[in-house]
Design an enzyme around this catalytic site. Sequence first.
Site, PDB file in Angstrom:
ATOM      1  N   MET A  32       0.851  -1.194   0.000  1.00 16.70           N
ATOM      2  CA  MET A  32       0.000   0.000   0.000  1.00 16.70           C
ATOM      3  C   MET A  32       0.888   1.245   0.000  1.00 16.70           C
ATOM      4  O   MET A  32       0.468   2.320   0.427  1.00 16.70           O
ATOM      5  CB  MET A  32      -0.926  -0.013   1.220  1.00 16.70           C
ATOM      6  N   HIS A  36       9.232   1.015   2.912  1.00 17.38           N
ATOM      7  CA  HIS A  36      10.359   1.018   3.846  1.00 17.38           C
ATOM      8  C   HIS A  36      11.203  -0.222   3.561  1.00 17.38           C
ATOM      9  O   HIS A  36      10.895  -0.986   2.613  1.00 17.38           O
ATOM     10  CB  HIS A  36       9.874   1.063   5.301  1.00 17.38           C
ATOM     11  N   GLY A  38      11.398  -3.009   4.880  1.00 16.60           N
ATOM     12  CA  GLY A  38      10.673  -4.289   4.879  1.00 16.60           C
ATOM     13  C   GLY A  38      10.182  -4.609   3.466  1.00 16.60           C
ATOM     14  O   GLY A  38      10.269  -5.752   3.007  1.00 16.60           O
ATOM     15  N   HIS A  39       9.679  -3.582   2.770  1.00 13.60           N
ATOM     16  CA  HIS A  39       9.207  -3.800   1.397  1.00 13.60           C
ATOM     17  C   HIS A  39      10.375  -4.032   0.424  1.00 13.60           C
ATOM     18  O   HIS A  39      10.300  -4.899  -0.439  1.00 13.60           O
ATOM     19  CB  HIS A  39       8.434  -2.570   0.895  1.00 13.60           C
TER      20      HIS A  39
HETATM   21  O1  PAF Z   1       0.028  -5.746   3.564  1.00 14.24           O
HETATM   22  C1  PAF Z   1      -0.420  -4.836   2.858  1.00 14.24           C
HETATM   23  O2  PAF Z   1       0.204  -3.814   2.620  1.00 14.24           O
HETATM   24  C2  PAF Z   1      -1.832  -4.976   2.270  1.00 14.24           C
HETATM   25  O3  PAF Z   1      -2.687  -5.643   3.151  1.00 14.24           O
HETATM   26  C3  PAF Z   1      -1.840  -5.646   0.889  1.00 14.24           C
HETATM   27  C4  PAF Z   1      -1.358  -7.074   0.940  1.00 14.24           C
HETATM   28  C5  PAF Z   1      -0.978  -4.858  -0.087  1.00 14.24           C
HETATM   29  C6  PAF Z   1      -3.270  -5.683   0.316  1.00 14.24           C
HETATM   30  O4  PAF Z   1      -3.792  -4.400   0.185  1.00 14.24           O
END
Ligand code: PAF
Length: 280
Positions: A32, A36, A38-39
Amino acid sequence: MKPKLLRTLAALRRETARWRAHGLNYAVVPTMGAIHSGHTELVTQGLKRADRVITTIFVNPKQFAAHEDLGKYPRDEAGDVAKLGKAGCHAIFLPSPGEMYPHGFATTVSLSGPARAGLEDKFRPHFFDGVATVVAKLFIQTGADYAMFGEKDYQQLKVVTRMAKDLDIPIQVVGIPTVREEDGLAKSSRNVYLSQDERQQALAIYRYLMNAADRIRSGTNPQTAARAAARKLASLGFKVDYVAARNAETLAIPKDSGEPLRLIAAAWAGKTRLIDNIPV
Ligand code: PAF
């Protein structure tokens, strides 16, 4: 690298068709935004498995209740694009709400099993149907070979894994260990909401999960250890939603002593809801 920005489903399909035509496979990292480390770790792990990585950024209204933080959820497209580019991400899908849920949209994925474990679902009853609906769409829209999810949202990981399996979506869901700050705090887009004092207080969640895991390994009953951790956190000023010891796969309450366990917690530091979990 400058990732390609894809704002429509048509643009996404053109790009992924091009990859397929070149015989490339690819991983998707659903997010979303508010990117950061983590992503970016999910991007890095995706690059280890696939030729291309696409990140999706969509603040999904269907997973927020009316009283939750949809309106103030942190948004920083330029910053996100820069961080994802630095991590080596090839493309970013940034659909608008109208692109994802066009007028007349009327379908919701309805869940049971790990989505009804009495953890997040008890406190956010609308949440997983909203997550599963958007994630099913993202899996189908991207047609990716791999989907990268952080273990931090452990119940979410189990829910989307089950959902992909049950709906025969040909994608491998990969869970990646939680990325933590040096002092142990799990990275989260919501950490920006914490005051300095709350940021310090927040560390106790990980500390008492570790403490409970140690006690379970030394023979304490898992439920007793989880309850003690919850009491300790409450005494430190948290509003504790739950601390639970669950079967690491099904998230059911464990019955046998030999089951793989996961300790999972959710608690409020001030106005910020924090979640964390660790293996036992
Ligand atoms: O973990 C998240 O950021 C959200 O729940 C996701 C998996 C992108 C779904 O909107």
